[in-house]
Scaffold this motif. Structure first.
Motif, short mmCIF file in Angstrom:
data_model
loop_
_atom_site.label_atom_id
_atom_site.label_comp_id
_atom_site.label_asym_id
_atom_site.label_seq_id
_atom_site.Cartn_x
_atom_site.Cartn_y
_atom_site.Cartn_z
N ASP A 101 -5.26 7.25 -8.24
CA ASP A 101 -6.03 8.46 -8.57
C ASP A 101 -6.88 9.01 -7.43
O ASP A 101 -7.90 9.63 -7.68
CB ASP A 101 -6.86 8.23 -9.83
CG ASP A 101 -7.88 7.13 -9.64
OD1 ASP A 101 -7.76 6.38 -8.64
OD2 ASP A 101 -8.80 7.01 -10.46
N HIS A 102 -6.45 8.78 -6.19
CA HIS A 102 -7.09 9.47 -5.07
C HIS A 102 -8.60 9.22 -5.03
O HIS A 102 -9.40 10.15 -5.10
CB HIS A 102 -6.78 10.97 -5.13
CG HIS A 102 -5.32 11.25 -5.34
ND1 HIS A 102 -4.79 11.43 -6.58
CD2 HIS A 102 -4.30 11.33 -4.48
CE1 HIS A 102 -3.49 11.64 -6.47
NE2 HIS A 102 -3.15 11.59 -5.21
N PRO A 103 -8.99 7.97 -4.87
CA PRO A 103 -10.41 7.61 -4.95
C PRO A 103 -11.20 8.04 -3.71
O PRO A 103 -10.62 8.26 -2.65
CB PRO A 103 -10.37 6.08 -5.04
CG PRO A 103 -9.12 5.70 -4.32
CD PRO A 103 -8.13 6.80 -4.62
N ILE A 139 6.74 11.56 0.04
CA ILE A 139 6.53 13.01 0.05
C ILE A 139 6.26 13.45 -1.38
O ILE A 139 7.07 13.20 -2.28
CB ILE A 139 7.76 13.74 0.62
CG1 ILE A 139 7.91 13.40 2.12
CG2 ILE A 139 7.63 15.25 0.42
CD1 ILE A 139 9.15 13.99 2.76
N HIS A 140 5.10 14.03 -1.58
CA HIS A 140 4.77 14.49 -2.93
C HIS A 140 3.70 15.58 -2.85
O HIS A 140 3.21 15.89 -1.77
CB HIS A 140 4.31 13.32 -3.80
CG HIS A 140 2.97 12.77 -3.44
ND1 HIS A 140 2.74 12.00 -2.33
CD2 HIS A 140 1.76 12.90 -4.04
CE1 HIS A 140 1.47 11.65 -2.27
NE2 HIS A 140 0.84 12.20 -3.30
N HIS A 141 3.35 16.14 -3.98
CA HIS A 141 2.43 17.28 -4.02
C HIS A 141 1.33 17.02 -5.03
O HIS A 141 1.38 16.04 -5.77
CB HIS A 141 3.23 18.55 -4.31
CG HIS A 141 4.38 18.71 -3.37
ND1 HIS A 141 4.25 19.22 -2.11
CD2 HIS A 141 5.69 18.34 -3.49
CE1 HIS A 141 5.42 19.19 -1.51
NE2 HIS A 141 6.31 18.66 -2.31
N HIS A 142 0.35 17.92 -5.06
CA HIS A 142 -0.84 17.67 -5.87
C HIS A 142 -1.19 18.83 -6.78
O HIS A 142 -1.09 19.98 -6.38
CB HIS A 142 -2.04 17.39 -4.96
CG HIS A 142 -2.01 16.04 -4.31
ND1 HIS A 142 -2.62 15.76 -3.12
CD2 HIS A 142 -1.44 14.87 -4.72
CE1 HIS A 142 -2.43 14.49 -2.81
NE2 HIS A 142 -1.71 13.93 -3.75
N ALA A 143 -1.63 18.49 -7.96
CA ALA A 143 -2.22 19.48 -8.87
C ALA A 143 -3.66 19.05 -9.13
O ALA A 143 -3.90 17.93 -9.56
CB ALA A 143 -1.43 19.52 -10.17
N PHE A 178 -8.88 9.73 -0.83
CA PHE A 178 -7.82 9.08 -0.08
C PHE A 178 -6.60 8.81 -0.96
O PHE A 178 -6.71 8.70 -2.18
CB PHE A 178 -8.35 7.77 0.53
CG PHE A 178 -9.45 8.01 1.53
CD1 PHE A 178 -9.14 8.20 2.87
CD2 PHE A 178 -10.78 8.07 1.13
CE1 PHE A 178 -10.15 8.42 3.80
CE2 PHE A 178 -11.80 8.31 2.06
CZ PHE A 178 -11.48 8.49 3.40
N ASP A 179 -5.46 8.68 -0.30
CA ASP A 179 -4.19 8.55 -1.00
C ASP A 179 -3.33 7.52 -0.28
O ASP A 179 -3.07 7.68 0.91
CB ASP A 179 -3.49 9.91 -1.01
CG ASP A 179 -2.38 9.98 -2.03
OD1 ASP A 179 -1.96 8.92 -2.53
OD2 ASP A 179 -1.92 11.11 -2.32
N ALA A 180 -2.93 6.47 -0.99
CA ALA A 180 -2.04 5.48 -0.38
C ALA A 180 -0.58 5.77 -0.70
O ALA A 180 0.31 5.06 -0.26
CB ALA A 180 -2.41 4.08 -0.85
N LEU A 214 -3.42 15.14 -9.72
CA LEU A 214 -2.17 14.57 -10.22
C LEU A 214 -1.09 14.67 -9.15
O LEU A 214 -0.92 15.72 -8.54
CB LEU A 214 -1.71 15.40 -11.42
CG LEU A 214 -1.44 14.66 -12.73
CD1 LEU A 214 -2.75 14.10 -13.28
CD2 LEU A 214 -0.81 15.61 -13.72
N ASP A 215 -0.35 13.59 -8.96
CA ASP A 215 0.82 13.65 -8.07
C ASP A 215 1.98 14.31 -8.80
O ASP A 215 2.14 14.13 -10.01
CB ASP A 215 1.27 12.23 -7.70
CG ASP A 215 0.36 11.58 -6.69
OD1 ASP A 215 -0.45 12.28 -6.06
OD2 ASP A 215 0.47 10.34 -6.53
N PHE A 216 2.79 15.03 -8.05
CA PHE A 216 4.08 15.38 -8.61
C PHE A 216 5.13 15.49 -7.52
O PHE A 216 4.81 15.62 -6.35
CB PHE A 216 4.02 16.64 -9.48
CG PHE A 216 3.80 17.92 -8.72
CD1 PHE A 216 2.52 18.38 -8.47
CD2 PHE A 216 4.89 18.68 -8.29
CE1 PHE A 216 2.32 19.57 -7.79
CE2 PHE A 216 4.69 19.88 -7.62
CZ PHE A 216 3.41 20.32 -7.35
MN LIG Z 1 -1.18 11.83 -4.11
#
Ligand SMILES: [Mn+2]
Ligand SMILES: [Mn+2]
Ligand SMILES: [Zn+2]
Ligand SMILES: [Zn+2]
Lengths: 144, 144
Positions: free
Chosen positions: B34-36, B88-92, B82-84, B101-103
């Motif tokens: 969750d991108h802490p 390749i993905h995107h964010h909402a 931060f994001d581990a 949210l990842d998508f």
């Molecule tokens: Mn992410």
DNA sequence: TTCTTATATAGGAATCATTCTTATTTGTCA
DNA sequence: TGACAAATAAGAATGATTCCTATATAAGAA
């Protein structure tokens, strides 16, 4: 209708007062096409408006965001940057110097938001962000 | 090869020391999808690592970004997240509660970066960011 | 294993960005 | 021309991040 008249009109419509501070901040933001920080706007306005406070600049910029005449730019940094360009467009960030370039792309604009997301979100905005290193910064690297 | 072994390997390759702090921070970051913030990681680790300093957490997370095992997330806010997830993905983003949210979307991934930008930037990353309001937050609005 | 040393960490101070508090001022509208 | 809600200035307070420096430690050499 010029810029200031149109600004007055928007304020009226939104029920907020037309103050000289707001007018000056709007003007400074529109003049700069480079996604300035509140501090930069503050310094720019200060020259002609020596008593303006930084708090007013922040407050006003956030008011502009709320009434839909400015955006907060997506960044990795810890400083808010603002954008008066309300056309649909996208951003390329230089990771070295922080420069943010606007660009336009019909292909990008026409992308559909996946159903999965539309199920969970009321989508307000969609933007492509490109990270990289600008020419000037690459050159600097080589020079070392 | 498990998570910790692979972390040790990466550190070796990158010539940085494998410290218990780095291992714990990497672990905590990988565990959370969750991108802490640094603060959240700090609090999570503190339980088992009472003397760790917040500065170490920041420093370490930025080290992870430098060696390519974490990303700083694009936000409008004043706190780094931060994001581990290095796929390749995107964010909402929810503009109310800050949830990210990842998508995944092949259509998005396959977008070409415009020539205009490739001329001026060495592109490292390209990401779509969607702004909106999540279901939970819309519901809350209605309840008022 | 022990020694050596470059790296990394802890803790606290410092800095930078942003927001809050409150007294005062000022647009706006009747 | 008031009346009054809204906005501003100034400085304090808060939050996020980085810096400083003395101490500790991982990792390679002996
Ligand atoms: Mn992410
Ligand atoms: Mn822009
Ligand atoms: Zn650059
Ligand atoms: Zn939400």
């Amino acid at each position: 209708m010029n810029r200031i008249e149109s600004f007055r009109k928007i304020c009226k419509e939104q029920g907020i007062k037309v103050t000289p501070q707001r007018t000056a901040i709007f003007d400074a933001l529109e003049d700069s096409r480079d996604h300035p920080t509140a501090e930069i706007i503050f310094q720019a306005i200060r020259k002609r408006f020596p008593t303006i406070s930084l708090d007013t600049v922040y407050r006003t910029l956030m008011t502009f965001v709320k009434i839909g005449i400015a955006h907060v730019v997506e960044t990795q940094g810890n400083t808010k940057r603002f954008d008066a360009n309300m056309e649909i467009h996208h951003h390329a960030h230089c990771l070295k110097c922080g420069k943010i370039l606007d660009f336009y792309s019909a292909d990008y604009d026409n992308l559909e938001v996946p159903q999965e997301i539309r199920n969970q979100f009321t989508v307000m905005d969609k933007k492509v962000v490109i990270h990289g290193v600008c020419k000037k910064c690459s050159q600097k690297q080589k020079d070392l």
